[in-house]
Design a protein around this motif. Sequence first.
Motif, PDB file in Angstrom:
ATOM      1  N   GLU A  16       0.890  -0.967   0.076  1.00  0.00           N
ATOM      2  CA  GLU A  16       0.010  -0.106   0.004  1.00  0.00           C
ATOM      3  C   GLU A  16       0.844   1.268   0.028  1.00  0.00           C
ATOM      4  OE1 GLU A  16      -3.469   0.424  -0.100  1.00  0.00           O
ATOM      5  OE2 GLU A  16      -3.945  -1.794  -0.087  1.00  0.00           O
ATOM      6  N   GLU A  18       3.949   1.577  -1.055  1.00  0.00           N
ATOM      7  CA  GLU A  18       4.679   1.649  -2.335  1.00  0.00           C
ATOM      8  C   GLU A  18       3.475   2.135  -3.493  1.00  0.00           C
ATOM      9  OE1 GLU A  18       6.149  -1.418  -5.941  1.00  0.00           O
ATOM     10  OE2 GLU A  18       6.854  -1.847  -3.769  1.00  0.00           O
ATOM     11  N   ALA A  19       2.371   1.627  -3.612  1.00  0.00           N
ATOM     12  CA  ALA A  19       1.233   2.132  -4.378  1.00  0.00           C
ATOM     13  C   ALA A  19       0.935   3.821  -4.141  1.00  0.00           C
ATOM     14  CB  ALA A  19       0.067   1.332  -4.181  1.00  0.00           C
ATOM     15  N   ALA A  21       3.395   6.054  -2.878  1.00  0.00           N
ATOM     16  CA  ALA A  21       4.154   6.523  -3.344  1.00  0.00           C
ATOM     17  C   ALA A  21       4.135   6.825  -4.847  1.00  0.00           C
ATOM     18  CB  ALA A  21       5.453   6.147  -2.868  1.00  0.00           C
ATOM     19  N   ARG A  22       3.863   5.949  -5.522  1.00  0.00           N
ATOM     20  CA  ARG A  22       3.673   5.982  -7.102  1.00  0.00           C
ATOM     21  C   ARG A  22       2.601   7.070  -7.403  1.00  0.00           C
ATOM     22  NH1 ARG A  22       4.053   0.388  -6.895  1.00  0.00           N
ATOM     23  NH2 ARG A  22       1.821   0.259  -7.513  1.00  0.00           N
ATOM     24  N   ARG A  23       1.619   7.008  -6.777  1.00  0.00           N
ATOM     25  CA  ARG A  23       0.785   8.071  -6.893  1.00  0.00           C
ATOM     26  C   ARG A  23       0.924   9.543  -6.530  1.00  0.00           C
ATOM     27  NH1 ARG A  23      -2.722   4.253  -4.174  1.00  0.00           N
ATOM     28  NH2 ARG A  23      -2.746   5.822  -2.367  1.00  0.00           N
ATOM     29  N   GLY A  24       2.137   9.639  -6.033  1.00  0.00           N
ATOM     30  CA  GLY A  24       2.657  10.955  -5.470  1.00  0.00           C
ATOM     31  C   GLY A  24       2.328  11.226  -3.964  1.00  0.00           C
ATOM     32  N   GLU A  25       1.570  10.627  -3.482  1.00  0.00           N
ATOM     33  CA  GLU A  25       1.304  10.776  -1.917  1.00  0.00           C
ATOM     34  C   GLU A  25       2.860  10.894  -1.128  1.00  0.00           C
ATOM     35  OE1 GLU A  25      -1.685  10.996  -0.832  1.00  0.00           O
ATOM     36  OE2 GLU A  25      -2.998   9.783  -2.157  1.00  0.00           O
ATOM     37  N   THR A  27       4.001   9.519   2.114  1.00  0.00           N
ATOM     38  CA  THR A  27       3.498   8.453   2.912  1.00  0.00           C
ATOM     39  C   THR A  27       3.846   8.522   4.160  1.00  0.00           C
ATOM     40  OG1 THR A  27       5.358   7.192   2.235  1.00  0.00           O
ATOM     41  CG2 THR A  27       3.420   7.139   0.760  1.00  0.00           C
ATOM     42  N   ASP A  42       7.851   7.872   3.912  1.00  0.00           N
ATOM     43  CA  ASP A  42       8.493   9.223   4.108  1.00  0.00           C
ATOM     44  C   ASP A  42       8.523   9.602   5.458  1.00  0.00           C
ATOM     45  OD1 ASP A  42       8.751   9.847   0.961  1.00  0.00           O
ATOM     46  OD2 ASP A  42       6.472  10.026   1.019  1.00  0.00           O
TER      47      ASP A  42
END
Length: 105
Positions: A16, A18-19, A21-25, A27, A42
């Motif tokens: 979750e 990783e996903a 982070a890929r969306r630019g969140e 974390t 993060d």
Amino acid sequence: VQGQRADAVSARIAAELEAAARRGEVTGVLSFDEHIGHYRADVAVSLGSLAAPEEAARRLYAGLRRFDDEGATFILAEACPEQGLGAAVMNRLLKAAGHHIIDVN
């Protein structure tokens, strides 16, 4: 995130994060010392040892404030056993999460 097996919970949290982070969140993860090294976020906040729920109770609000201070937009937390003080910790986590639970079974 809760489940019967710690390895399954850790794997779900890692996926979750990783996903997100890929969306630019930005974390964040609230984790117990026994598992905190499994996560790339993060902002990673330790709740202390699973064996010491009083530590989690003391660290929880400071951790949530840290997420605010660092701009975390996607936060996950490990559930803890709901015996004794753990029930109060889970109550606070559930309120912070808007009662959204990811159950891994």
